[in-house]
Design a protein around this motif. Structure first.
Motif, PDB file in Angstrom:
ATOM      1  N   SER A  93     -11.530   1.138  -4.075  1.00  0.00           N
ATOM      2  CA  SER A  93     -11.247   0.459  -2.808  1.00  0.00           C
ATOM      3  C   SER A  93     -11.340  -1.064  -2.943  1.00  0.00           C
ATOM      4  O   SER A  93     -12.280  -1.598  -3.523  1.00  0.00           O
ATOM      5  N   THR A  94     -10.340  -1.753  -2.415  1.00  0.00           N
ATOM      6  CA  THR A  94     -10.300  -3.221  -2.377  1.00  0.00           C
ATOM      7  C   THR A  94      -9.677  -3.627  -1.044  1.00  0.00           C
ATOM      8  O   THR A  94      -9.300  -2.770  -0.244  1.00  0.00           O
ATOM      9  N   LYS A  95      -9.546  -4.920  -0.806  1.00  0.00           N
ATOM     10  CA  LYS A  95      -8.865  -5.379   0.419  1.00  0.00           C
ATOM     11  C   LYS A  95      -7.414  -4.904   0.413  1.00  0.00           C
ATOM     12  O   LYS A  95      -6.864  -4.559   1.450  1.00  0.00           O
ATOM     13  N   ARG A  96      -6.802  -4.897  -0.755  1.00  0.00           N
ATOM     14  CA  ARG A  96      -5.415  -4.457  -0.869  1.00  0.00           C
ATOM     15  C   ARG A  96      -5.306  -2.945  -0.733  1.00  0.00           C
ATOM     16  O   ARG A  96      -4.325  -2.421  -0.198  1.00  0.00           O
ATOM     17  N   TYR A  97      -6.308  -2.223  -1.261  1.00  0.00           N
ATOM     18  CA  TYR A  97      -6.302  -0.757  -1.233  1.00  0.00           C
ATOM     19  C   TYR A  97      -7.530  -0.249  -0.476  1.00  0.00           C
ATOM     20  O   TYR A  97      -8.546   0.088  -1.083  1.00  0.00           O
ATOM     21  N   PRO A  98      -7.473  -0.193   0.866  1.00  0.00           N
ATOM     22  CA  PRO A  98      -8.637   0.289   1.627  1.00  0.00           C
ATOM     23  C   PRO A  98      -8.911   1.771   1.387  1.00  0.00           C
ATOM     24  O   PRO A  98      -8.055   2.509   0.877  1.00  0.00           O
ATOM     25  N   VAL A  99     -10.113   2.192   1.761  1.00  0.00           N
ATOM     26  CA  VAL A  99     -10.559   3.572   1.543  1.00  0.00           C
ATOM     27  C   VAL A  99      -9.561   4.579   2.121  1.00  0.00           C
ATOM     28  O   VAL A  99      -9.228   5.575   1.472  1.00  0.00           O
ATOM     29  N   THR A 100      -9.080   4.338   3.332  1.00  0.00           N
ATOM     30  CA  THR A 100      -8.180   5.298   3.982  1.00  0.00           C
ATOM     31  C   THR A 100      -6.881   5.486   3.194  1.00  0.00           C
ATOM     32  O   THR A 100      -6.344   6.588   3.123  1.00  0.00           O
ATOM     33  N   ARG A 101      -6.407   4.403   2.582  1.00  0.00           N
ATOM     34  CA  ARG A 101      -5.179   4.521   1.781  1.00  0.00           C
ATOM     35  C   ARG A 101      -5.429   5.343   0.518  1.00  0.00           C
ATOM     36  O   ARG A 101      -4.608   6.188   0.145  1.00  0.00           O
TER      37      ARG A 101
END
Length: 199
Positions: A93-101
């Motif tokens: 998880s990152t700002k670009r790839y949030p947990v929900t994604r």
């Protein structure tokens, strides 16, 4: 709702823990469900998710929705970074790839929802009726609906075009995976094609 779900998952053998927070009818439904089924949550599916992920190379992972900007490399890099699926998701998880994604992407990979299937079925191909107390209402809806109203999955499958058959097969596979993990007694499992609605 989040607190109720957490309470259920923390006390899976004692549904009465939520009795003060939900209507009695809801409590009864959940109690009846828990007698035959485990509650489905992400951790319960982690083995099948990890298998689905490690059995594919980067080129295959790129075929899934939400995969772009090198996210497939991030997944492969962090596959061994945690003891649980939740730790793995947090490591990706990152700002670009949030947990929900990340969660949605892993569901796509587990179910085999590649970009072709995802784009083909952006709109529903049918409405499936699980229960109804009014047959005349079902008839009225069927006459006015722009998409088929399905009460028997088997009968609809036999008469469907290839587009609808593909979606029915996909729904059936998803139900099989869910029941394989969540049903307490797999011998009692009924394939979706044999389940009739309560009308």
């Amino acid at each position: 709702a989040t607190a109720i779900r957490k309470s259920i998952l923390s006390h899976t053998d004692n549904i009465s823990c939520i009795s003060d927070n939900v209507p009695s009818s809801t409590h009864d439904i959940l109690k009846n469900y828990s007698e035959n089924m485990k509650f489905g949550y992400l951790n319960a599916f982690e083995d099948i998710i990890f298998y689905s992920l490690v059995s594919k190379n980067n080129r295959e992972i790129k075929k899934y929705p939400l995969v772009n900007e090198g996210i497939e490399n991030l997944l492969r890099k962090n596959i061994n970074s945690g003891k649980s699926i939740n730790e793995f998701i947090q490591s990706c998880s990152t700002k670009r790839y949030p947990v929900t994604r990340i969660q949605r992407l892993l569901m796509h990979i587990m179910l085999g929802t590649d970009k072709d299937i995802f784009n083909k079925f952006k709109r529903p191909a049918y409405v499936r009726v699980l229960a109804s107390k009014d047959k005349s209402l079902l008839s009225l809806i069927s006459m006015n609906s722009k998409i088929p109203i399905v009460t028997s999955l088997k009968k609809s499958y036999d008469n469907a075009d290839i587009h609808m058959k593909t979606l029915i097969e996909f729904e059936n596979k998803a139900c099989d995976i869910y029941n394989m993990i969540c049903l307490k007694d797999r011998c009692r499992y009924s394939n979706e094609f044999s389940i009739m609605p309560k009308i």
